[in-house]
Design an enzyme around this catalytic site. Structure first.
Site, PDB file in Angstrom:
ATOM      1  N   THR A   1      72.015  19.303  89.995  1.00 52.63           N
ATOM      2  CA  THR A   1      71.358  20.217  89.402  1.00 52.63           C
ATOM      3  C   THR A   1      70.910  19.537  88.038  1.00 52.63           C
ATOM      4  OG1 THR A   1      72.085  22.105  90.686  1.00 52.63           O
ATOM      5  CG2 THR A   1      70.926  22.547  88.983  1.00 52.63           C
TER       6      THR A   1
ATOM      7  N   ASP B   1      77.484  33.934  90.132  1.00 47.01           N
ATOM      8  CA  ASP B   1      77.181  34.916  91.074  1.00 47.01           C
ATOM      9  C   ASP B   1      77.832  34.399  92.649  1.00 47.01           C
ATOM     10  OD1 ASP B   1      75.087  33.020  91.393  1.00 47.01           O
ATOM     11  OD2 ASP B   1      74.584  34.360  92.994  1.00 47.01           O
TER      12      ASP B   1
ATOM     13  N   ASP C   1      78.985  21.244  88.998  1.00 46.07           N
ATOM     14  CA  ASP C   1      79.544  21.117  90.201  1.00 46.07           C
ATOM     15  C   ASP C   1      79.435  19.865  90.761  1.00 46.07           C
ATOM     16  OD1 ASP C   1      80.963  22.017  92.438  1.00 46.07           O
ATOM     17  OD2 ASP C   1      79.435  22.893  93.375  1.00 46.07           O
TER      18      ASP C   1
HETATM   19  P1  IMP Z   1      75.355  21.323  91.153  1.00 46.46           P
HETATM   20  O1  IMP Z   1      74.247  20.767  91.337  1.00 46.46           O
HETATM   21  O2  IMP Z   1      76.200  21.001  92.357  1.00 46.46           O
HETATM   22  O3  IMP Z   1      76.116  20.786  90.070  1.00 46.46           O
HETATM   23  O4  IMP Z   1      75.616  22.888  91.127  1.00 46.46           O
HETATM   24  C1  IMP Z   1      75.268  23.658  90.146  1.00 46.46           C
HETATM   25  C2  IMP Z   1      74.719  24.964  90.456  1.00 46.46           C
HETATM   26  O5  IMP Z   1      75.469  25.520  91.479  1.00 46.46           O
HETATM   27  C3  IMP Z   1      75.227  25.931  89.181  1.00 46.46           C
HETATM   28  O6  IMP Z   1      74.089  25.939  88.610  1.00 46.46           O
HETATM   29  C4  IMP Z   1      75.652  27.173  89.965  1.00 46.46           C
HETATM   30  O7  IMP Z   1      74.308  27.853  90.041  1.00 46.46           O
HETATM   31  C5  IMP Z   1      76.041  26.739  91.369  1.00 46.46           C
HETATM   32  N1  IMP Z   1      77.501  26.810  91.489  1.00 46.46           N
HETATM   33  C6  IMP Z   1      78.180  25.766  91.547  1.00 46.46           C
HETATM   34  N2  IMP Z   1      79.592  26.057  91.515  1.00 46.46           N
HETATM   35  C7  IMP Z   1      79.563  27.517  91.498  1.00 46.46           C
HETATM   36  C8  IMP Z   1      80.405  28.394  91.476  1.00 46.46           C
HETATM   37  O8  IMP Z   1      81.820  28.249  91.641  1.00 46.46           O
HETATM   38  N3  IMP Z   1      80.299  29.860  91.259  1.00 46.46           N
HETATM   39  C9  IMP Z   1      78.836  29.972  91.118  1.00 46.46           C
HETATM   40  N4  IMP Z   1      77.893  29.202  91.270  1.00 46.46           N
HETATM   41  C10 IMP Z   1      78.190  27.825  91.397  1.00 46.46           C
END
Ligand code: IMP
Ligand code: MG
Length: 180
Positions: A101, A153, A97
């Site tokens: 993470t 989720d 996203d």
């Molecule tokens: P990032 O650190 O913003 O890249 O987010 C990654 C984490 O956010 C993923 O491992 C998911 O757990 C959660 N996440 C991001 N977008 C979604 C979504 O559309 N549905 C569910 N979980 C999401």
């Protein structure tokens, strides 16, 4: 809830990913490390599409504590990661996203001393990335909607759905008030 990617499409794509990963890691000592909880279903399917021997481990990372788009601080638990000495790691997550993470987790896993760290995600959301990070493998690009199912989720619900579905604004709002 609207189906974005059905079970059949997911299965085909995961099989393709398994073939590519199997070729790329041929003759390498591979350990797949899945990011709990979202990668659980993807991990279970991908591992059975890999024709090469490999080990499996997990780590836990969570930042979405209820809130939908605003991520809190990332909590990382590395206690379940097996010994990575002499191993090549493929870090597996459900979705890229903002990139926060995975960028953080790659650094954390590198610190455990593996030979290399590569990354695979099932989904990457278009137009949300804020941290420059390029996964080595990804399954599908999706628009900026909140998706659930196939391990993903919303408030810990919907992970069991065999397909990927987008939540519309009303469903997200209802969830924010508590769907239980
Ligand atoms: P990032 O650190 O913003 O890249 O987010 C990654 C984490 O956010 C993923 O491992 C998911 O757990 C959660 N996440 C991001 N977008 C979604 C979504 O559309 N549905 C569910 N979980 C999401
Ligand atoms: Mg997750």
């Amino acid at each position: 809830m609207r189906i974005l990617i059905n079970e059949n499409e997911i299965g085909k794509r995961v099989a393709e990913m398994g073939q590519r990963i199997g070729r790329d890691f041929q003759d390498q000592r591979l350990t797949i490390v899945g990011v709990l909880t979202g990668s659980l279903v993807f991990l279970a399917d991908l591992t059975r599409q890999l024709a090469i021997p490999h080990r499996i481990g997990v780590l836990q990372a969570s930042s979405y504590r209820g809130a939908m788009t605003v991520a809190g601080p990332l909590h990382v638990n590395l206690e379940l990661v097996p010994d990575l000495e002499g191993r090549h790691v493929l870090l597996l997550d459900d979705i890229l996203d903002t990139g926060q993470t995975l960028a953080t987790l790659v650094d954390e896993v590198r610190r455990l001393g593996p030979l290399s760290v590569r990354t695979a995600v099932l989904l990457r959301k278009i137009g949300r990335q804020s941290v420059p990070f390029e996964p080595n493998y990804w399954g599908f690009e999706i628009p900026d909607v909140f998706v659930v199912g196939y391990g993903l989720d919303y408030h810990d619900e919907h992970r069991h759905l065999p397909y990927l579905a987008g939540l519309d604004a009303a469903e997200v709002a209802a969830g924010a008030e508590g769907i239980r």
